[in-house]
Write a protein that holds these residues in place. Structure first.
Motif, PDB file in Angstrom:
ATOM      1  N   TRP A  80      32.282  33.822  36.399  1.00  0.00           N
ATOM      2  CA  TRP A  80      30.811  33.422  36.479  1.00  0.00           C
ATOM      3  C   TRP A  80      30.613  31.880  36.694  1.00  0.00           C
ATOM      4  N   VAL A 140      48.646  27.827  38.689  1.00  0.00           N
ATOM      5  CA  VAL A 140      49.953  28.251  38.517  1.00  0.00           C
ATOM      6  C   VAL A 140      50.282  28.948  39.854  1.00  0.00           C
ATOM      7  N   GLY A 192      41.016  34.836  29.298  1.00  0.00           N
ATOM      8  CA  GLY A 192      41.928  33.588  29.191  1.00  0.00           C
ATOM      9  C   GLY A 192      41.454  33.042  27.806  1.00  0.00           C
ATOM     10  N   ALA A 223      40.973  30.872  32.949  1.00  0.00           N
ATOM     11  CA  ALA A 223      40.117  30.282  31.852  1.00  0.00           C
ATOM     12  C   ALA A 223      38.700  31.172  32.042  1.00  0.00           C
ATOM     13  N   VAL A 278      26.106  45.081  33.467  1.00  0.00           N
ATOM     14  CA  VAL A 278      26.301  45.855  31.893  1.00  0.00           C
ATOM     15  C   VAL A 278      25.319  45.138  31.497  1.00  0.00           C
ATOM     16  N   PHE A 288      36.816  35.071  30.447  1.00  0.00           N
ATOM     17  CA  PHE A 288      36.617  35.747  29.461  1.00  0.00           C
ATOM     18  C   PHE A 288      37.992  36.141  28.744  1.00  0.00           C
ATOM     19  N   PHE A 311      36.657  41.168  47.358  1.00  0.00           N
ATOM     20  CA  PHE A 311      37.787  40.665  46.701  1.00  0.00           C
ATOM     21  C   PHE A 311      39.017  41.525  47.126  1.00  0.00           C
ATOM     22  N   ASN A 358      31.214  32.770  41.154  1.00  0.00           N
ATOM     23  CA  ASN A 358      30.039  33.697  41.882  1.00  0.00           C
ATOM     24  C   ASN A 358      28.737  33.249  41.471  1.00  0.00           C
ATOM     25  N   THR A 416      43.891  43.597  31.639  1.00  0.00           N
ATOM     26  CA  THR A 416      42.816  44.425  32.347  1.00  0.00           C
ATOM     27  C   THR A 416      43.607  44.668  34.029  1.00  0.00           C
ATOM     28  N   VAL A 442      47.335  32.331  32.127  1.00  0.00           N
ATOM     29  CA  VAL A 442      46.889  31.857  33.387  1.00  0.00           C
ATOM     30  C   VAL A 442      45.458  32.296  33.685  1.00  0.00           C
TER      31      VAL A 442
HETATM   32  C1  LIG Z   1      29.428  39.223  40.817  1.00  0.00           C
HETATM   33  C2  LIG Z   1      30.386  39.905  39.847  1.00  0.00           C
HETATM   34  C3  LIG Z   1      29.698  40.601  38.815  1.00  0.00           C
HETATM   35  C4  LIG Z   1      30.233  41.099  37.654  1.00  0.00           C
HETATM   36  N1  LIG Z   1      29.526  42.028  36.594  1.00  0.00           N
HETATM   37  C5  LIG Z   1      30.264  42.636  35.761  1.00  0.00           C
HETATM   38  C6  LIG Z   1      29.446  43.347  34.680  1.00  0.00           C
HETATM   39  O1  LIG Z   1      28.024  43.307  34.804  1.00  0.00           O
HETATM   40  N2  LIG Z   1      30.132  43.946  33.668  1.00  0.00           N
HETATM   41  C7  LIG Z   1      31.368  43.905  33.653  1.00  0.00           C
HETATM   42  O2  LIG Z   1      31.881  44.525  32.829  1.00  0.00           O
HETATM   43  N3  LIG Z   1      32.149  43.199  34.820  1.00  0.00           N
HETATM   44  C8  LIG Z   1      31.532  42.522  35.696  1.00  0.00           C
HETATM   45  N4  LIG Z   1      32.238  41.829  36.563  1.00  0.00           N
HETATM   46  C9  LIG Z   1      33.811  42.012  36.614  1.00  0.00           C
HETATM   47  C10 LIG Z   1      34.346  40.452  35.908  1.00  0.00           C
HETATM   48  O3  LIG Z   1      35.085  39.913  36.709  1.00  0.00           O
HETATM   49  C11 LIG Z   1      34.624  40.701  34.335  1.00  0.00           C
HETATM   50  O4  LIG Z   1      33.711  41.196  33.666  1.00  0.00           O
HETATM   51  C12 LIG Z   1      35.066  39.484  33.693  1.00  0.00           C
HETATM   52  O5  LIG Z   1      34.448  38.418  33.931  1.00  0.00           O
HETATM   53  C13 LIG Z   1      36.568  39.118  34.146  1.00  0.00           C
HETATM   54  O6  LIG Z   1      36.978  38.121  33.251  1.00  0.00           O
HETATM   55  P1  LIG Z   1      38.515  37.671  33.484  1.00  0.00           P
HETATM   56  O7  LIG Z   1      38.672  36.609  32.199  1.00  0.00           O
HETATM   57  O8  LIG Z   1      39.445  38.867  33.252  1.00  0.00           O
HETATM   58  O9  LIG Z   1      38.531  37.123  34.913  1.00  0.00           O
HETATM   59  P2  LIG Z   1      38.040  36.089  35.976  1.00  0.00           P
HETATM   60  O10 LIG Z   1      36.577  35.805  35.286  1.00  0.00           O
HETATM   61  O11 LIG Z   1      38.189  36.532  37.085  1.00  0.00           O
HETATM   62  O12 LIG Z   1      38.837  34.854  35.499  1.00  0.00           O
HETATM   63  C14 LIG Z   1      39.944  34.660  36.042  1.00  0.00           C
HETATM   64  C15 LIG Z   1      40.316  33.076  36.146  1.00  0.00           C
HETATM   65  O13 LIG Z   1      41.779  33.113  36.473  1.00  0.00           O
HETATM   66  C16 LIG Z   1      41.631  32.009  37.528  1.00  0.00           C
HETATM   67  N5  LIG Z   1      42.843  31.954  38.148  1.00  0.00           N
HETATM   68  C17 LIG Z   1      43.260  33.004  39.112  1.00  0.00           C
HETATM   69  N6  LIG Z   1      44.499  33.001  39.520  1.00  0.00           N
HETATM   70  C18 LIG Z   1      45.082  31.692  39.199  1.00  0.00           C
HETATM   71  C19 LIG Z   1      46.193  30.715  38.989  1.00  0.00           C
HETATM   72  N7  LIG Z   1      47.015  31.259  39.925  1.00  0.00           N
HETATM   73  N8  LIG Z   1      46.110  29.598  38.543  1.00  0.00           N
HETATM   74  C20 LIG Z   1      45.303  29.063  37.938  1.00  0.00           C
HETATM   75  N9  LIG Z   1      44.000  29.949  37.662  1.00  0.00           N
HETATM   76  C21 LIG Z   1      43.993  31.017  38.148  1.00  0.00           C
HETATM   77  C22 LIG Z   1      40.690  32.149  38.441  1.00  0.00           C
HETATM   78  O14 LIG Z   1      40.018  30.750  38.763  1.00  0.00           O
HETATM   79  C23 LIG Z   1      39.517  32.486  37.445  1.00  0.00           C
HETATM   80  O15 LIG Z   1      38.633  31.411  36.620  1.00  0.00           O
HETATM   81  C24 LIG Z   1      31.440  41.275  37.629  1.00  0.00           C
HETATM   82  C25 LIG Z   1      32.333  40.785  38.692  1.00  0.00           C
HETATM   83  C26 LIG Z   1      31.577  39.969  39.643  1.00  0.00           C
HETATM   84  C27 LIG Z   1      32.417  39.410  40.708  1.00  0.00           C
END
Ligand SMILES: Cc1cc2nc3c(=O)[nH]c(=O)nc-3n(C[C@H](O)[C@H](O)[C@H](O)COP(=O)(O)OP(=O)(O)OC[C@H]3O[C@@H](n4cnc5c(N)ncnc54)[C@H](O)[C@@H]3O)c2cc1C
Length: 552
Positions: free
Chosen positions: A53, A117, A26, A22, A65, A24, A388, A56, A434, A20
């Motif tokens: 990304w 989902v 997923g 997409a 970072v 970094f 958030f 936001n 995470t 669930v």
């Molecule tokens: C503005 C901002 C700047 C940041 N800068 C940094 C940084 O410099 N360094 C760092 O380490 N971290 C940073 N972060 C944290 C950042 O969230 C993580 O680095 C990383 O991008 C997270 O990736 P992820 O795939 O775990 O989650 P996300 O990137 O949040 O992706 C999760 C995805 O799941 C989807 N999703 C959620 N629920 C559902 C559902 N029920 N059904 C279908 N899809 C769903 C969402 O739409 C989303 O696209 C930052 C966060 C923000 C908000």
């Protein structure tokens, strides 16, 4: 370069793994599992990859970072070929990178976009998850991986009259895809966390007037962002093996930097000042790594906090405004420290007003104004930089039903409980990337994401090889881990702040310290040891039905 796609499902709707999200996490999870020959389906509610990304897109959004470290390390070809243009990449560039990865590793064919989902139910007879999606369909999968993101559930504040505001309202965490032009407008922004701090200088440069509504001031360090030269990139690339190793194994927060050899009180005033000044000039998150006890010892922490307060006082000309911008109610670093470009300088502009909503809370929003006490601040557009429902918000929005019909929301009502941040007892074959109980948001998330993805891919392979059907965190192991996470948190200054690490920004959310503060290196070691001991603390079963089938 891999051009694999998932093996076709047995039926159109039966998968080995449903992922669930997409972002970094997923994307890499899909790549790893597919490389093991598994049938994988990713569901993403947005219409593109990139997660954070993708959503936001606010003015000034960029990573905090450094880009050369805030990037995947799993493919050396990728890290050698991608050219980051700045020390801290902007949101459009990071989104381009995410899209490049999706194309390069041929990921899109296994991702279903614009699909949420909504529900996942564990069928105990079949040991299978039934996953219901927003397009009205249900698929099955042996495993579900929640790559739903820690900062992906944008929080809209509950302010009286918000819906009656006549102008446009934007949330930084769900910004429109079209360009927003504030030229000639009076803009209000609520919230001064990282997103507010990044966007305020950019919006102020465009708007006729910007009113910043601040409840709690934040410590912020200049980013000193600049274009990256080819030489700087080469230095990183040539040393990537060591930089990545250090970030994974030795750094507490997954960032390559010198490890401090002393505490803040081991130096005299002049030496200490010189060290803080050097880091302030260098810029960025490593400010907190000047000394080794800033997160542990309040007196040590005070020296760093005093230094930053002094800097704010030097930059901001109006002394009353400077005072409001100086944080005093929590130790520095116990809320995520911010990194800015000209944030404090912006308050010297004639078109910017700071309003203290701690002492004078927002009473109401009307069609054209935000009212604090008896004063109406007239605005044409409103920006909500209100953060958030962190770490658990996006998980909670999915109706997840585990053993005995018990939901994850019921289980986590008093706060999230996991073993290693990866699994929760009662929810077999369900992984979180995470999740709460892992270093997560206290780290360079790329390091933590890759570690979790690799660990999950390995255990899925382990179970596959041994024809095991279920894996579940044992209650005792989970209880011990939760106690350990809390114990470590309370040896630091972190719980002293009302931060989103504690769930304190969400009214009614239980206050517990969610991320694991023990450091990414020690945490990785613990996870590796658990794996080496045949996944100690996890119960693995082979269903009777399967055993019989195997015998016959
Ligand atoms: C503005 C901002 C700047 C940041 N800068 C940094 C940084 O410099 N360094 C760092 O380490 N971290 C940073 N972060 C944290 C950042 O969230 C993580 O680095 C990383 O991008 C997270 O990736 P992820 O795939 O775990 O989650 P996300 O990137 O949040 O992706 C999760 C995805 O799941 C989807 N999703 C959620 N629920 C559902 C559902 N029920 N059904 C279908 N899809 C769903 C969402 O739409 C989303 O696209 C930052 C966060 C923000 C908000």
């Amino acid at each position: 370069m891999s051009v694999q796609q998932s093996a076709p499902p047995k039926s159109n709707s039966a998968y080995d793994v449903v992922v669930v999200g997409a972002g970094f996490a997923g994307m890499y999870m899909l790549h790893r599992l597919r490389g093991q020959g598994l049938r994988v389906r990713v569901f993403e509610q947005g219409d593109g990859v990139g997660g954070t990304w993708y959503w936001n897109r606010y003015p000034g959004a960029r990573c905090d970072v450094e880009s050369m470290q805030y990037s995947y390390s799993y493919s050396d070809e990728l890290q050698q070929e991608w050219d980051w243009s700045e020390r801290y990449a902007s949101q459009p560039e990071i989104l381009r990178y995410a899209n490049h990865v999706a194309d390069r590793f041929n990921l899109r064919g296994d991702i279903q976009f614009s699909t949420r989902v909504d529900r996942a139910v564990f069928d105990e007879d079949e040991n299978i998850w039934q996953v219901a999606t927003s397009d009205g369909k249900t698929v099955t999968a042996k495993f579900v991986v929640l790559a739903t993101g820690c900062l992906s559930n944008a929080r809209k504040p509950d302010i009286k009259g918000l819906e009656s505001f006549a102008g446009p309202v934007y949330h930084t965490g769900n910004w429109p895809h079209e360009e927003v032009d504030f030229t000639g407008l009076r803009v209000g922004i609520i919230g001064t966390g990282s997103s507010g701090i990044q966007s305020v200088p950019v919006i102020a440069g465009q708007a006729k007037h910007l009113t910043v509504f601040q409840r709690t001031p934040n410590y912020s360090i200049p980013a000193r962002n600049a274009p990256l030269t080819a030489e700087e990139r080469k230095k990183f690339r040539d040393n990537y093996p060591e930089i990545r190793r250090f970030a994974r194994e030795e750094a507490r927060n997954g960032i390559y930097t010198e490890i401090p050899d002393r505490g803040a009180l081991d130096d005299g005033d002049n030496e200490r000042r010189a060290r803080y000044e050097a880091r302030w000039q260098y810029g960025g998150l490593t400010f907190m790594s000047v000394y080794n006890n800033l997160a542990l010892d309040k007196a040590a922490n005070d020296t760093a906090a005093d230094f930053v307060r002094e800097k704010i006082g030097e930059v901001v000309r109006d002394s009353a405004t400077a005072k409001l911008l100086q944080p005093t109610t929590y130790p520095i670093g116990t809320k995520r420290i911010c990194i800015d470009t000209d944030y404090f300088e912006t308050f010297n502009r004639p078109n910017v007003t700071l309003v203290d909503i701690k002492t004078n809370p927002i009473a109401e929003i009307s069609a054209h104004a935000v009212r604090c006490g008896a004063t109406d601040y007239e605005i044409d557009a409103l920006v909500l930089a209100t953060g958030f429902d962190a770490m658990t918000g996006s998980v909670a929005r999915i109706d997840i039903v585990g053993r005995d019909g018990r939901t994850l929301n019921q289980k986590w009502a008093e706060g999230p409980r996991t073993y290693l941040g990866l699994m929760s007892t009662g929810f077999p074959n369900l992984f979180v990337i995470t999740g709460p109980g892992s270093p997560s948001v206290l780290s360079n998330m790329m390091v933590s994401i890759e570690q979790h993805v690799d660990w999950i891919a390995d255990v899925v392979g382990y179970m596959h090889d041994r024809k095991l059907d279920t894996m579940e965190a044992e209650q005792g192991a989970e209880d011990k881990w939760v106690a350990h996470v809390n114990e470590v948190a309370w040896t630091t200054l972190y719980p002293q702040a009302n931060s989103w690490y504690m769930g304190a920004n969400i009214p009614g959310k239980p206050r517990i310290f969610m991320p694991y503060i023990g450091g990414v290196g020690p945490y990785r070691q613990i996870c590796n040891e658990v794996a080496a001991k045949d996944y100690e603390g996890f119960a693995m079963t082979r269903a009777e039905r399967r055993q019989k089938a195997a015998v016959s």
